[in-house]
Motif scaffolding. Structure first.
Motif, PDB file in Angstrom:
ATOM      1  N   ALA A 156       0.741  -1.154  -0.074  1.00  0.00           N
ATOM      2  CA  ALA A 156       0.047  -0.003  -0.207  1.00  0.00           C
ATOM      3  C   ALA A 156       1.032   1.132   0.010  1.00  0.00           C
ATOM      4  O   ALA A 156       1.775   1.399   0.979  1.00  0.00           O
ATOM      5  CB  ALA A 156      -0.898  -0.093   0.985  1.00  0.00           C
ATOM      6  N   VAL A 157       0.675   2.141  -0.982  1.00  0.00           N
ATOM      7  CA  VAL A 157       1.219   3.462  -1.156  1.00  0.00           C
ATOM      8  C   VAL A 157       0.070   4.346  -1.072  1.00  0.00           C
ATOM      9  O   VAL A 157      -0.905   4.624  -1.776  1.00  0.00           O
ATOM     10  CB  VAL A 157       1.755   3.450  -2.341  1.00  0.00           C
ATOM     11  CG1 VAL A 157       2.927   4.947  -2.445  1.00  0.00           C
ATOM     12  CG2 VAL A 157       3.139   2.501  -2.571  1.00  0.00           C
ATOM     13  N   PHE A 158       0.245   5.249   0.283  1.00  0.00           N
ATOM     14  CA  PHE A 158      -0.646   6.276   0.640  1.00  0.00           C
ATOM     15  C   PHE A 158      -0.436   7.501   0.211  1.00  0.00           C
ATOM     16  O   PHE A 158       0.618   8.173   0.050  1.00  0.00           O
ATOM     17  CB  PHE A 158      -0.671   6.356   2.160  1.00  0.00           C
ATOM     18  CG  PHE A 158      -1.243   4.754   2.796  1.00  0.00           C
ATOM     19  CD1 PHE A 158      -2.119   4.365   3.119  1.00  0.00           C
ATOM     20  CD2 PHE A 158      -0.011   4.017   3.103  1.00  0.00           C
ATOM     21  CE1 PHE A 158      -2.766   3.018   3.550  1.00  0.00           C
ATOM     22  CE2 PHE A 158      -0.154   2.681   3.671  1.00  0.00           C
ATOM     23  CZ  PHE A 158      -1.440   2.360   3.925  1.00  0.00           C
ATOM     24  N   ASP A 159      -1.692   7.993  -0.223  1.00  0.00           N
ATOM     25  CA  ASP A 159      -1.498   9.536  -0.879  1.00  0.00           C
ATOM     26  C   ASP A 159      -1.410  10.664   0.329  1.00  0.00           C
ATOM     27  O   ASP A 159      -0.707  11.556   0.130  1.00  0.00           O
ATOM     28  CB  ASP A 159      -3.097   9.913  -1.345  1.00  0.00           C
ATOM     29  CG  ASP A 159      -3.293   9.512  -2.730  1.00  0.00           C
ATOM     30  OD1 ASP A 159      -2.646   8.951  -3.418  1.00  0.00           O
ATOM     31  OD2 ASP A 159      -4.314  10.136  -3.384  1.00  0.00           O
ATOM     32  N   THR A 160      -1.532   9.909   1.572  1.00  0.00           N
ATOM     33  CA  THR A 160      -1.288  10.977   2.755  1.00  0.00           C
ATOM     34  C   THR A 160       0.210  11.064   3.410  1.00  0.00           C
ATOM     35  O   THR A 160       0.588  11.668   4.028  1.00  0.00           O
ATOM     36  CB  THR A 160      -2.222  10.600   3.928  1.00  0.00           C
ATOM     37  OG1 THR A 160      -2.161   9.126   3.921  1.00  0.00           O
ATOM     38  CG2 THR A 160      -3.662  10.868   3.398  1.00  0.00           C
ATOM     39  N   THR A 161       0.922   9.798   2.965  1.00  0.00           N
ATOM     40  CA  THR A 161       2.288   9.435   3.704  1.00  0.00           C
ATOM     41  C   THR A 161       3.181  10.755   3.330  1.00  0.00           C
ATOM     42  O   THR A 161       3.863  10.978   4.678  1.00  0.00           O
ATOM     43  CB  THR A 161       2.741   8.270   3.028  1.00  0.00           C
ATOM     44  OG1 THR A 161       2.160   7.291   3.380  1.00  0.00           O
ATOM     45  CG2 THR A 161       4.287   8.027   3.703  1.00  0.00           C
ATOM     46  N   PHE A 162       3.397  11.442   2.314  1.00  0.00           N
ATOM     47  CA  PHE A 162       4.179  12.562   2.232  1.00  0.00           C
ATOM     48  C   PHE A 162       3.956  13.789   3.003  1.00  0.00           C
ATOM     49  O   PHE A 162       4.781  14.591   3.499  1.00  0.00           O
ATOM     50  CB  PHE A 162       3.992  12.976   0.690  1.00  0.00           C
ATOM     51  CG  PHE A 162       5.144  14.071   0.121  1.00  0.00           C
ATOM     52  CD1 PHE A 162       6.506  13.823   0.342  1.00  0.00           C
ATOM     53  CD2 PHE A 162       4.967  15.149  -0.190  1.00  0.00           C
ATOM     54  CE1 PHE A 162       7.645  14.710   0.283  1.00  0.00           C
ATOM     55  CE2 PHE A 162       5.717  16.289  -0.355  1.00  0.00           C
ATOM     56  CZ  PHE A 162       7.016  15.811  -0.226  1.00  0.00           C
ATOM     57  N   HIS A 163       2.655  13.663   3.582  1.00  0.00           N
ATOM     58  CA  HIS A 163       2.127  15.001   4.509  1.00  0.00           C
ATOM     59  C   HIS A 163       2.446  14.716   5.878  1.00  0.00           C
ATOM     60  O   HIS A 163       1.895  15.555   6.648  1.00  0.00           O
ATOM     61  CB  HIS A 163       0.824  15.268   3.919  1.00  0.00           C
ATOM     62  CG  HIS A 163       0.655  15.762   2.417  1.00  0.00           C
ATOM     63  ND1 HIS A 163       1.334  16.619   1.944  1.00  0.00           N
ATOM     64  CD2 HIS A 163      -0.276  15.119   1.599  1.00  0.00           C
ATOM     65  CE1 HIS A 163       0.964  16.680   0.597  1.00  0.00           C
ATOM     66  NE2 HIS A 163       0.162  15.712   0.301  1.00  0.00           N
ATOM     67  N   THR A 164       2.630  13.348   6.299  1.00  0.00           N
ATOM     68  CA  THR A 164       2.857  13.057   7.630  1.00  0.00           C
ATOM     69  C   THR A 164       3.868  13.800   8.394  1.00  0.00           C
ATOM     70  O   THR A 164       4.005  13.703   9.462  1.00  0.00           O
ATOM     71  CB  THR A 164       3.047  11.627   7.921  1.00  0.00           C
ATOM     72  OG1 THR A 164       4.094  11.065   7.277  1.00  0.00           O
ATOM     73  CG2 THR A 164       1.845  10.923   7.243  1.00  0.00           C
ATOM     74  N   THR A 165       4.958  14.364   7.586  1.00  0.00           N
ATOM     75  CA  THR A 165       5.874  15.263   8.184  1.00  0.00           C
ATOM     76  C   THR A 165       5.372  16.704   8.525  1.00  0.00           C
ATOM     77  O   THR A 165       6.414  17.448   9.230  1.00  0.00           O
ATOM     78  CB  THR A 165       7.061  15.239   7.203  1.00  0.00           C
ATOM     79  OG1 THR A 165       6.802  15.803   6.073  1.00  0.00           O
ATOM     80  CG2 THR A 165       7.625  14.031   6.702  1.00  0.00           C
ATOM     81  N   MET A 166       4.082  16.924   8.282  1.00  0.00           N
ATOM     82  CA  MET A 166       3.836  18.340   8.661  1.00  0.00           C
ATOM     83  C   MET A 166       3.627  18.590  10.163  1.00  0.00           C
ATOM     84  O   MET A 166       3.512  17.671  10.838  1.00  0.00           O
ATOM     85  CB  MET A 166       2.100  18.642   8.223  1.00  0.00           C
ATOM     86  CG  MET A 166       2.042  18.911   6.689  1.00  0.00           C
ATOM     87  SD  MET A 166       0.305  19.452   6.582  1.00  0.00           S
ATOM     88  CE  MET A 166      -0.729  18.019   6.948  1.00  0.00           C
ATOM     89  N   PHE A 190      -3.613  15.258   0.752  1.00  0.00           N
ATOM     90  CA  PHE A 190      -3.773  13.958  -0.514  1.00  0.00           C
ATOM     91  C   PHE A 190      -2.687  14.379  -1.554  1.00  0.00           C
ATOM     92  O   PHE A 190      -1.866  15.446  -1.606  1.00  0.00           O
ATOM     93  CB  PHE A 190      -5.020  13.976  -0.787  1.00  0.00           C
ATOM     94  CG  PHE A 190      -6.027  13.744   0.316  1.00  0.00           C
ATOM     95  CD1 PHE A 190      -6.246  12.331   0.602  1.00  0.00           C
ATOM     96  CD2 PHE A 190      -6.554  14.548   1.169  1.00  0.00           C
ATOM     97  CE1 PHE A 190      -6.853  12.042   1.730  1.00  0.00           C
ATOM     98  CE2 PHE A 190      -7.370  14.368   2.099  1.00  0.00           C
ATOM     99  CZ  PHE A 190      -7.618  12.955   2.417  1.00  0.00           C
ATOM    100  N   HIS A 191      -2.730  13.695  -2.648  1.00  0.00           N
ATOM    101  CA  HIS A 191      -1.800  13.675  -3.706  1.00  0.00           C
ATOM    102  C   HIS A 191      -0.302  13.691  -3.468  1.00  0.00           C
ATOM    103  O   HIS A 191       0.556  14.208  -4.058  1.00  0.00           O
ATOM    104  CB  HIS A 191      -2.153  15.011  -4.561  1.00  0.00           C
ATOM    105  CG  HIS A 191      -3.335  15.442  -5.219  1.00  0.00           C
ATOM    106  ND1 HIS A 191      -4.024  16.552  -5.233  1.00  0.00           N
ATOM    107  CD2 HIS A 191      -4.382  14.427  -5.851  1.00  0.00           C
ATOM    108  CE1 HIS A 191      -5.375  16.400  -5.856  1.00  0.00           C
ATOM    109  NE2 HIS A 191      -5.423  15.056  -6.003  1.00  0.00           N
ATOM    110  N   GLY A 192      -0.200  12.926  -2.390  1.00  0.00           N
ATOM    111  CA  GLY A 192       1.373  12.748  -1.775  1.00  0.00           C
ATOM    112  C   GLY A 192       2.322  12.232  -2.744  1.00  0.00           C
ATOM    113  O   GLY A 192       3.163  12.804  -2.770  1.00  0.00           O
TER     114      GLY A 192
END
Length: 412
Positions: A156-166, A190-192
């Motif tokens: 699973a590659v999540f749209d939200t993952t890139f933004h968890t560093t906020m 989203f669109h991460g």
């Protein structure tokens, strides 16, 4: 949350990327040895009599189509497997390393791509209330793919993952903390995969390492989002608990006073579901002028259509506000980059979004902006203090890269 995979066969270099929607499945088969695409396809209108599968193999192969009823996702993925097998690319191939699934919502717990097991499936299912339109379809695709080849790693590659560093001050809404925590209310973004890919490619375009570059990414498709990326890490993004917040989109309103919801309930007698339908499917560009295709809107603007002009102006005004806001968040900006369908193809949108921001070091060169070029490119003049760029996104490649890296990671 991490599940450690078994190391993949080093000869297995292919990854199948699946993006399962409520009535569609998009797919690409990539060879990670050279990033080539071996097949691309789409199954649409699943569950209808007019279902359609379009499959295009790489190289000399011709596009193939089949039409007729495809009753459910299981039948759709079986049809995909048959098309791949016809090209010698079946799901039982020893060269297939894994299947990478786009999953829209991973909450704040999935901070990296994850090999799917029962616990991961349960957590994705628990997130359905905050992604009711997307996660159920993603789950259906995963379970169907597992049944077709139980021994193949599924990631699973999540749209939200890139933004968890906020940071928390960017991710939290200013509401009662206990209520927010009890109901998982926060800004996820989203669109991460697109923001991750494009921010890295922008750094490459500038000849720098991602850790050295601050970038504002504008992903402008029918859905649209902005992100502030500091040294390769997302520090803010425009979408929130759901993909409704932020920029004006094709059919979504973006930012709106929350009291509008209460007002419509009290004055118009609209139910929560009706307001949800209004803000997600009948707002944005289509609500403003009846069209959500930027090409058609621009044609109407050039013919003097006032409704289309107002819609375009509202759209680009919101873009400009976010550029300014994220400039302030980052403090120093090396590039503003446009991507996705509108971002890559609409020169008027790019020009209008940057116009008037010269004091911030931003400008667009009209000739460079108007040039038709499919690759990453700068559209700012040489003297501009901040680069303005167009970088085509490639979410499927990003998902494949993350999937392949995970299944080939050395055992802990």
């Amino acid at each position: 949350m991490t599940v450690q995979p078994s190391p993949a066969d080093p000869a297995a270099t292919r990854v199948l990327v699946l993006n399962s929607g409520s009535s569609s499945v998009k797919y690409q088969l990539l060879d990670m040895a050279d990033h080539s695409r071996l097949a691309v396809g789409l199954v649409e209108r699943i569950g209808e009599e007019t279902s359609r599968l379009a499959h295009t193999p790489s190289g000399e192969g011709e596009r193939r189509e089949r039409t007729g009823p495809i009753p459910d996702h299981e039948a759709a993925l079986k049809a995909v497997a048959e098309e791949l097998a016809a090209d010698g690319l079946g799901l039982d191939s020893p060269e297939l390393a894994a299947i990478g699934h786009r999953v829209v919502h991973g909450g704040k717990w999935f901070t990296e791509p994850t090999v799917i097991d029962d616990a991961v499936l349960k957590e994705i299912e628990r997130l359905v209330p905050v992604a009711p339109l997307h996660n159920p379809a993603n789950l259906t695709g995963i379970r169907t793919a597992q049944a077709l080849n139980p021994g193949l790693p599924q990631v699973a590659v999540f749209d939200t993952t890139f933004h968890t560093t906020m940071p928390e001050h960017a991710a939290r809404y200013a509401i009662d903390v206990r209520t927010a925590d009890d109901h998982r209310i926060r800004r996820y973004g989203f669109h991460g995969t697109s923001h991750a890919y494009v921010s890295r490619e922008t750094a490459k375009l500038l000849g720098k390492d991602p850790s050295e570059v601050n970038v504002i990414v504008l992903h402008l498709g029918n859905g649209a989002s902005a992100s502030a990326v500091e040294g390769g890490r997302c520090v803010d993004t425009s979408m929130g608990l759901t993909p409704l917040e932020g920029l004006v989109m094709g059919t979504r309103s973006g930012d709106i006073d929350p009291a509008v919801v209460f007002h419509l309930g009290r004055v118009a007698g609209m139910s929560a579901d009706e307001v949800d339908e209004l803000l997600n499917k009948k707002s944005g560009l289509v609500g403003l002028c009846g069209d959500n295709d930027m090409r058609e809107i621009r044609r109407r603007v050039e013919e003097g259509d006032e409704a289309a002009k107002l819609a375009f102006d509202i759209y680009t005004h919101r873009l400009k506000k976010y550029i300014g806001a994220y400039y302030a968040v980052l403090g120093r900006v090396d590039a503003v980059v446009f991507t996705a369908g509108v971002g890559e193809n609409s020169a008027p949108v790019r020009e209008a979004a940057v116009a008037g921001l010269e004091e911030l070091g931003l400008a667009v060169d009209s000739d460079r902006n108007a040039a038709r070029d499919g690759g990453p490119r700068l559209i700012s003049p040489d003297y501009a203090r901040v680069a303005v760029a167009v970088v085509p996104t490639d979410e499927e490649l990003e998902i494949a890269q993350q999937t392949y890296a995970l299944v080939n990671a050395p055992a802990a």
